[in-house]
Write an enzyme that holds these catalytic residues in place. Structure first.
Site, PDB file in Angstrom:
ATOM      1  N   HIS A  12      17.543 -38.023  -5.482  1.00  0.00           N
ATOM      2  CA  HIS A  12      16.870 -38.453  -4.251  1.00  0.00           C
ATOM      3  C   HIS A  12      15.373 -38.198  -4.316  1.00  0.00           C
ATOM      4  O   HIS A  12      14.712 -38.130  -3.283  1.00  0.00           O
ATOM      5  CB  HIS A  12      17.522 -37.770  -3.047  1.00  0.00           C
ATOM      6  CG  HIS A  12      18.963 -38.132  -2.914  1.00  0.00           C
ATOM      7  ND1 HIS A  12      19.388 -39.388  -2.522  1.00  0.00           N
ATOM      8  CD2 HIS A  12      20.097 -37.431  -3.203  1.00  0.00           C
ATOM      9  CE1 HIS A  12      20.713 -39.428  -2.538  1.00  0.00           C
ATOM     10  NE2 HIS A  12      21.169 -38.255  -2.956  1.00  0.00           N
TER      11      HIS A  12
ATOM     12  N   ARG B 157       4.060  -0.435  -4.706  1.00  0.00           N
ATOM     13  CA  ARG B 157       3.786  -0.926  -3.347  1.00  0.00           C
ATOM     14  C   ARG B 157       2.494  -1.737  -3.266  1.00  0.00           C
ATOM     15  O   ARG B 157       2.210  -2.363  -2.241  1.00  0.00           O
ATOM     16  CB  ARG B 157       3.688   0.248  -2.375  1.00  0.00           C
ATOM     17  CG  ARG B 157       4.905   1.120  -2.338  1.00  0.00           C
ATOM     18  CD  ARG B 157       4.696   2.275  -1.397  1.00  0.00           C
ATOM     19  NE  ARG B 157       4.596   1.831  -0.022  1.00  0.00           N
ATOM     20  CZ  ARG B 157       5.608   1.634   0.791  1.00  0.00           C
ATOM     21  NH1 ARG B 157       6.826   1.858   0.363  1.00  0.00           N
ATOM     22  NH2 ARG B 157       5.432   1.226   2.031  1.00  0.00           N
TER      23      ARG B 157
ATOM     24  N   ASN C  66      -1.558   2.430   5.542  1.00  0.00           N
ATOM     25  CA  ASN C  66      -0.631   1.414   5.039  1.00  0.00           C
ATOM     26  C   ASN C  66      -0.168   0.595   6.228  1.00  0.00           C
ATOM     27  O   ASN C  66       0.340   1.155   7.188  1.00  0.00           O
ATOM     28  CB  ASN C  66       0.563   2.107   4.372  1.00  0.00           C
ATOM     29  CG  ASN C  66       1.701   1.141   4.100  1.00  0.00           C
ATOM     30  OD1 ASN C  66       1.476  -0.020   3.798  1.00  0.00           O
ATOM     31  ND2 ASN C  66       2.930   1.612   4.220  1.00  0.00           N
ATOM     32  N   GLY C  67      -0.378  -0.723   6.187  1.00  0.00           N
ATOM     33  CA  GLY C  67       0.046  -1.578   7.293  1.00  0.00           C
ATOM     34  C   GLY C  67      -1.064  -2.529   7.671  1.00  0.00           C
ATOM     35  O   GLY C  67      -1.955  -2.822   6.865  1.00  0.00           O
TER      36      GLY C  67
ATOM     37  N   GLU D 230       8.203 -15.552 -10.330  1.00  0.00           N
ATOM     38  CA  GLU D 230       7.619 -14.280  -9.935  1.00  0.00           C
ATOM     39  C   GLU D 230       7.019 -13.510 -11.105  1.00  0.00           C
ATOM     40  O   GLU D 230       5.938 -12.959 -10.984  1.00  0.00           O
ATOM     41  CB  GLU D 230       8.742 -13.466  -9.278  1.00  0.00           C
ATOM     42  CG  GLU D 230       8.350 -12.159  -8.691  1.00  0.00           C
ATOM     43  CD  GLU D 230       9.529 -11.487  -7.982  1.00  0.00           C
ATOM     44  OE1 GLU D 230      10.692 -11.837  -8.253  1.00  0.00           O
ATOM     45  OE2 GLU D 230       9.273 -10.593  -7.163  1.00  0.00           O
TER      46      GLU D 230
ATOM     47  N   TRP E  92      -2.578  -2.949  -1.644  1.00  0.00           N
ATOM     48  CA  TRP E  92      -2.208  -4.356  -1.774  1.00  0.00           C
ATOM     49  C   TRP E  92      -3.025  -5.062  -0.696  1.00  0.00           C
ATOM     50  O   TRP E  92      -2.798  -4.878   0.501  1.00  0.00           O
ATOM     51  CB  TRP E  92      -0.715  -4.550  -1.522  1.00  0.00           C
ATOM     52  CG  TRP E  92      -0.244  -5.953  -1.742  1.00  0.00           C
ATOM     53  CD1 TRP E  92       0.065  -6.544  -2.936  1.00  0.00           C
ATOM     54  CD2 TRP E  92      -0.025  -6.954  -0.733  1.00  0.00           C
ATOM     55  NE1 TRP E  92       0.457  -7.844  -2.728  1.00  0.00           N
ATOM     56  CE2 TRP E  92       0.419  -8.123  -1.397  1.00  0.00           C
ATOM     57  CE3 TRP E  92      -0.156  -6.982   0.655  1.00  0.00           C
ATOM     58  CZ2 TRP E  92       0.730  -9.298  -0.714  1.00  0.00           C
ATOM     59  CZ3 TRP E  92       0.148  -8.149   1.332  1.00  0.00           C
ATOM     60  CH2 TRP E  92       0.582  -9.293   0.640  1.00  0.00           C
TER      61      TRP E  92
ATOM     62  N   LYS F 163      13.016 -15.687  -9.823  1.00  0.00           N
ATOM     63  CA  LYS F 163      12.750 -14.653 -10.844  1.00  0.00           C
ATOM     64  C   LYS F 163      11.751 -15.166 -11.872  1.00  0.00           C
ATOM     65  O   LYS F 163      10.826 -14.467 -12.261  1.00  0.00           O
ATOM     66  CB  LYS F 163      14.025 -14.261 -11.581  1.00  0.00           C
ATOM     67  CG  LYS F 163      14.977 -13.258 -11.035  1.00  0.00           C
ATOM     68  CD  LYS F 163      14.552 -11.875 -10.752  1.00  0.00           C
ATOM     69  CE  LYS F 163      13.897 -11.730  -9.416  1.00  0.00           C
ATOM     70  NZ  LYS F 163      14.706 -11.286  -8.335  1.00  0.00           N
TER      71      LYS F 163
ATOM     72  N   LYS G  17       6.206  -4.424  -4.072  1.00  0.00           N
ATOM     73  CA  LYS G  17       7.651  -4.231  -3.973  1.00  0.00           C
ATOM     74  C   LYS G  17       8.136  -4.233  -2.524  1.00  0.00           C
ATOM     75  O   LYS G  17       9.168  -4.789  -2.207  1.00  0.00           O
ATOM     76  CB  LYS G  17       8.018  -2.900  -4.641  1.00  0.00           C
ATOM     77  CG  LYS G  17       9.493  -2.575  -4.644  1.00  0.00           C
ATOM     78  CD  LYS G  17      10.227  -3.449  -5.621  1.00  0.00           C
ATOM     79  CE  LYS G  17      11.717  -3.149  -5.645  1.00  0.00           C
ATOM     80  NZ  LYS G  17      12.449  -4.253  -6.291  1.00  0.00           N
TER      81      LYS G  17
ATOM     82  N   CYS H  16       0.831  -1.194   0.000  1.00  0.00           N
ATOM     83  CA  CYS H  16       0.000   0.000   0.000  1.00  0.00           C
ATOM     84  C   CYS H  16       0.875   1.256   0.000  1.00  0.00           C
ATOM     85  O   CYS H  16       1.916   1.311   0.640  1.00  0.00           O
ATOM     86  CB  CYS H  16      -0.931   0.098   1.195  1.00  0.00           C
ATOM     87  SG  CYS H  16      -2.064  -1.271   1.312  1.00  0.00           S
TER      88      CYS H  16
ATOM     89  N   GLU I 174      17.814 -18.159  -6.926  1.00  0.00           N
ATOM     90  CA  GLU I 174      17.400 -16.818  -7.369  1.00  0.00           C
ATOM     91  C   GLU I 174      16.841 -16.868  -8.794  1.00  0.00           C
ATOM     92  O   GLU I 174      15.829 -16.228  -9.094  1.00  0.00           O
ATOM     93  CB  GLU I 174      18.601 -15.865  -7.265  1.00  0.00           C
ATOM     94  CG  GLU I 174      18.383 -14.459  -7.805  1.00  0.00           C
ATOM     95  CD  GLU I 174      17.231 -13.710  -7.164  1.00  0.00           C
ATOM     96  OE1 GLU I 174      16.668 -14.177  -6.159  1.00  0.00           O
ATOM     97  OE2 GLU I 174      16.856 -12.652  -7.704  1.00  0.00           O
TER      98      GLU I 174
HETATM   99  O1  M6R Z   1      13.052  -5.024   0.195  1.00  0.00           O
HETATM  100  P1  M6R Z   1      13.593  -6.373   0.534  1.00  0.00           P
HETATM  101  O2  M6R Z   1      14.895  -6.658  -0.119  1.00  0.00           O
HETATM  102  O3  M6R Z   1      13.672  -6.622   2.014  1.00  0.00           O
HETATM  103  O4  M6R Z   1      12.532  -7.393  -0.061  1.00  0.00           O
HETATM  104  C1  M6R Z   1      12.641  -8.766   0.152  1.00  0.00           C
HETATM  105  C2  M6R Z   1      11.778  -9.534  -0.805  1.00  0.00           C
HETATM  106  O5  M6R Z   1      10.441  -9.179  -0.636  1.00  0.00           O
HETATM  107  C3  M6R Z   1      12.183  -9.300  -2.262  1.00  0.00           C
HETATM  108  O6  M6R Z   1      13.518  -9.595  -2.484  1.00  0.00           O
HETATM  109  C4  M6R Z   1      11.326 -10.157  -3.201  1.00  0.00           C
HETATM  110  O7  M6R Z   1      11.621 -11.500  -3.036  1.00  0.00           O
HETATM  111  C5  M6R Z   1      11.545  -9.704  -4.642  1.00  0.00           C
HETATM  112  N1  M6R Z   1      10.282  -9.389  -5.228  1.00  0.00           N
HETATM  113  C6  M6R Z   1      12.191 -10.726  -5.507  1.00  0.00           C
HETATM  114  O8  M6R Z   1      12.395 -10.276  -6.798  1.00  0.00           O
END
Ligand code: M6R
Length: 607
Positions: free
Chosen positions: A502, A27, A100-101, A486, A74, A483, A602, A2, A479
Site C-alpha cells: 500500500h 541518565r 534533574n527534571g 537507536e 541530558w 533497536k 536511559k 540527568c 522492537e
Molecule cells: O523505563 P521505561 O521502560 O519506561 O522506558 C521507556 C523507553 O524510554 C525505553 O524503552 C526506550 O525506548 C529504550 N531506550 C529502548 O531501547
C-alpha cells in the site's frame, strides 16, 4: 534524564562524586560537573562531553573538600556546553545547585528575577532555582529551598550547598527520583540506587514534596507541610556485580546474555506448582468479571511489549485491550472508568509520560497494575498492584533483558487470567513449554552469534533497513527496528508485511536489507507471499523462523536464522534474541557508542 549525586562525610568528596556519576551516566551524558567546598570556598568544575572529560580535568587537581555535589546532564534547555552544565550558581557565587527534571515556569521566574537585578550565565531552566534560593536565603538554607520550590512548576530533584556552611546539603524532590544513602558517619544523595551501592545499602527513598537536610551528625526529612518525618530505612539487596560489565565489551551485550537467568528468576515462583502463582494480581483476578476494558500504556520498548501483551490478554480473557503510547494517552481523553484496568509498563518506573498516564488512570478511579523493573521506583510505588519483572539492573540505554521479561510477565498474566485456555492450548502444556524457554534463549544465544555477525556485516553498509512481520511478529518487528535505529543510527522501519504493497514497497530497491519474521504458523504462507513481493523487487531478506518451519522458509529468503521450536505465542521470547544481536553487532561494526547512543538517556523523566 540527568543524574545527581551528593556527599557529606569525612572523606574527600570528589572521587565519591565521580564514582557516583559514572553509575548514573546512563541518565545523561552530554556534560558533567561537580561542586566541592574547599576551605570555605566553592570550587566548581564542569566539562562538556562525557564524564571522562571532567574526570581528566579533575585528575590534574587535588581537592580535599569533604562535601560536594555532582551532576551528569541530558540537555533539555540549552545545548550541551560548559556554561549549561551543572552545578549552577547564584549571583553571589556562594551557592551551588544541581537539578534533574524540568522547571516549566522558568521563563516567567527568570523575567521577574532579572527585573530584581539577578544576572544569568546559562540557557538552562535550572539556573532560576539557585537564584530563587539566593533571593530567599537569610541564613537558613532549608527555609530558602522551601520558599523557592513553592514557586516552581514542573518536575525536579535538586540539591544545594552553601560555601559559608560546609556542614550541610539540602535537597528536595518533586516528580524526579532522589534517594538518600546512609553510611557510617556520612550521607549520600543520588538519583538512582546503583550510585550508592559501593558505599551503602541503607537508603531512604524520598517522596514528592519531601526535603532532606544532611548535616555532619544527622539528617532530617521534612514533609510537604514542614513536619519532621520519621521515614523507614530500606535495605537494598541488589548485587553490585550487576553494575559491572563482567568481561563483556558493552553492558548491552552483557545484558543480552543475562536473559536466560533473569527469565528463570521471574518464572521461578509463578511456575513452581502445577498452576501459575501470581499473588500480586489476586485483587485483579477477584474483580476480573467486572473489568470491561484493559488499557496498556508505556513508551518505547515497553510500549512494544504492550502490543504483544494486548494480543495475549485479548486471547486469554476475551476483554478488549487498547495499547497507548504514554505520551499520547491522556491527551486523547481515553474512555477509562471504574471498570477499566490500566496496565502501565516501565523498566525504570520513572518515565514521566508513563507516570502521568498512571496518575490520570487513578484520577479516573480505574484499577492500575504496574509491570515494572525497578523496585521502589515511583510507578512501582503508585500502582495499585505491582508485577516486578526482576530483570535486575539494566544499564545500557537500549533495553533488552527488561523487554524480554516484560514479555514474560505478559505471558504469565495472560495464562493466569485466561484460566487455562489461551490460543486453544491447555494450560498444562503451555506451562511446560514456558518452563523450557530460558534454556531455549540460552541455546538461541549460542546459535546466533556467528550468523548474526555475518548478517550485521551486510547491514552495516546500508542507510535504511526494513523489518516486517504479521500478528505477534509485527509487534516484534517494531522492537527490532527500534533497536537498530537507536544504537546503529541506521534508519529502520517496521511494517505489517501485508501493508507494504500500500505504499512502502516503492522503497524496496536492489539489495536493501529486510528482516522478515516468520514464527507464526497460521501466518506463514501469507508471510511467504509478502516476502516474494519484496524479493521480486530486489530486497535482500533475512528470515527468522522456528526450526519446524525452516525447510519451508529456507528457499524463500536469502539468509535464515533459526530459533528453537515452541508454541507460537512464545515465539517472540526467542525471536527477540537475533534482533537484539543484529542491532548490537551492526552498531559495533559501525563503531557506535553502543551503551550510550547519541541524544538519548536511559531514564526519561521529562515529558
Ligand atoms: O523505563 P521505561 O521502560 O519506561 O522506558 C521507556 C523507553 O524510554 C525505553 O524503552 C526506550 O525506548 C529504550 N531506550 C529502548 O531501547
Amino acid at each position: 534524564m540527568c543524574g545527581i549525586v551528593g556527599y557529606i562525610g569525612p572523606k574527600g568528596a570528589v572521587p565519591i562524586l565521580l564514582e557516583g556519576l559514572k553509575k548514573l551516566e546512563y541518565r545523561g551524558y552530554d556534560s558533567a560537573g561537580i561542586a566541592v567546598i574547599e576551605d570555605k570556598n566553592l570550587e566548581l568544575r564542569k566539562a562538556e562531553g562525557k564524564l571522562k572529560v571532567l574526570d581528566d580535568k579533575l585528575s590534574l587537581e587535588k581537592f580535599k573538600g569533604n562535601i560536594g555535589l555532582g551532576h551528569t546532564r541530558w540537555a533539555t534547555h540549552g545545548r550541551p556546553s560548559d556554561e549549561n552544565a551543572h552545578p549552577h550558581q547564584d549571583c553571589g557565587g556562594k551557592l551551588a545547585l544541581v537539578h534533574n527534571g524540568i522547571i516549566e515556569n522558568f521563563q516567567e521566574i527568570k523575567r521577574n528575577l532579572e527585573k530584581e537585578g539577578h544576572t544569568f550565565s546559562s540557557e538552562t531552566d535550572t539556573e532560576v532555582v539557585v537564584h530563587l534560593v539566593e533571593k530567599f536565603f537569610s541564613g537558613n538554607l532549608s527555609e530558602a529551598v522551601q520558599k523557592a520550590t513553592a514557586l516552581l512548576e514542573g518536575s525536579y530533584a535538586i540539591a544545594v550547598i552553601n560555601q559559608e556552611n560546609p556542614d550541610q546539603i539540602v535537597a528536595y524532590r518533586q516528580d524526579s527520583p532522589l534517594i538518600l544513602g546512609i553510611g557510617e558517619g556520612e550521607y549520600y544523595l543520588a538519583s538512582d540506587i546503583p550510585a550508592l551501592l559501593p558505599y551503602t545499602r541503607r537508603v531512604i527513598i524520598l517522596e514528592d514534596g519531601e526535603m532532606v537536610e544532611l548535616n555532619r551528625e544527622n539528617y532530617r526529612v521534612i514533609g510537604p507541610g514542614g513536619e519532621l518525618l520519621n521515614k523507614e530505612i530500606e535495605e537494598i539487596d541488589w548485587d553490585l556485580e550487576m553494575a559491572e560489565k563482567k568481561g563483556f565489551p558493552h553492558y548491552m551485550l552483557k545484558e543480552i546474555h543475562e536473559q536466560p537467568d533473569v527469565m528463570r528468576q521471574l518464572l521461578e515462583k509463578p511456575l513452581r506448582g502445577s498452576e501459575i502463582e501470581l499473588p500480586e494480581i489476586d485483587a485483579i483476578l477477584k474483580s476480573q468479571e467486572k473489568i470491561e476494558k484493559i488499557f496498556i500504556v508505556a513508551c518505547g520498548t515497553a510500549y512494544h511489549s504492550g502490543l504483544i501483551g494486548k494480543a495475549l490478554l485479548e486471547k486469554a480473557t476475551g476483554i478488549p485491550v487498547e495499547v497507548d503510547m504514554a505520551s499520547e494517552f491522556r491527551y486523547r481523553s481515553p474512555l477509562i472508568g471504574e471498570n477499566s484496568l490500566v496496565i502501565v509498563v516501565s523498566q525504570s518506573g520513572e518515565t514521566a509520560d508513563t507516570l502521568a498516564a498512571l496518575r490520570h488512570a487513578r484520577d479516573k478511579r480505574a484499577k492500575t497494575l504496574g509491570i515494572v523493573n525497578v523496585q521502589g521506583s515511583t510507578i512501582a510505588r503508585e500502582a495499585d498492584q505491582l508485577l516486578l519483572i526482576e530483570a535486575g539492573l539494566e544499564i545500557a540505554v537500549a533495553s533488552t533483558k527488561a523487554y524480554l521479561n516484560m514479555l514474560t510477565a505478559f505471558n504469565l498474566l495472560a495464562l493466569k487470567m485466561g484460566d487455562g485456555d489461551i490460543a486453544g492450548n491447555e494450560n498444562g502444556e503451555l506451562l511446560h513449554l514456558l518452563r523450557e524457554i530460558p534454556a531455549q534463549v540460552e541455546k538461541t544465544l549460542l546459535r546466533m552469534e556467528k550468523p548474526v555477525r555475518k548478517a550485521a556485516e551486510y547491514i552495516k553498509n546500508w542507510d535504511n533497513a526494513f523489518f516486517v512481520g504479521r500478528g505477534l511478529d509485527f509487534s516484534l518487528a517494531l522492537e527490532g527496528a527500534l533497536k537498530l535505529k537507536e544504537i546503529s543510527y541506521i534508519h529502520a522501519e517496521a511494517y505489517a508485511a501485508g501493508e507494504l504493497k500500500h505504499g512502502t514497497l516503492a522503497l524496496i530497491e536492489e539489495g536493501i536489507p529486510v528482516v522478515a519474521l516468520l514464527t507464526q504458523e497460521s501466518l506463514l504462507e501469507k508471510m511467504i507471499s509478502n516476502i516474494q513481493e519484496i524479493r521480486a523487487r530486489g530486497g535482500y531478506v533475512f528470515g527468522i523462523t522456528q526450526d519446524r518451519f525452516a525447510s519451508r522458509v529456507a528457499e524463500e529468503v536469502d539468509f535464515l536464522f533459526k530459533i528453537p521450536n515452541t508454541a507460537d505465542i512464545f515465539a517472540p521470547l526467542l525471536g527477540t534474541v537475533p534482533l537484539q544481536l543484529l542491532s548490537y553487532f551492526t552498531a559495533d561494526f559501525r563503531d557506535c557508542p553502543i551503551d550510550q547512543p547519541r541524544n538519548l538517556a536511559k531514564s526519561v523523566t521529562v515529558e
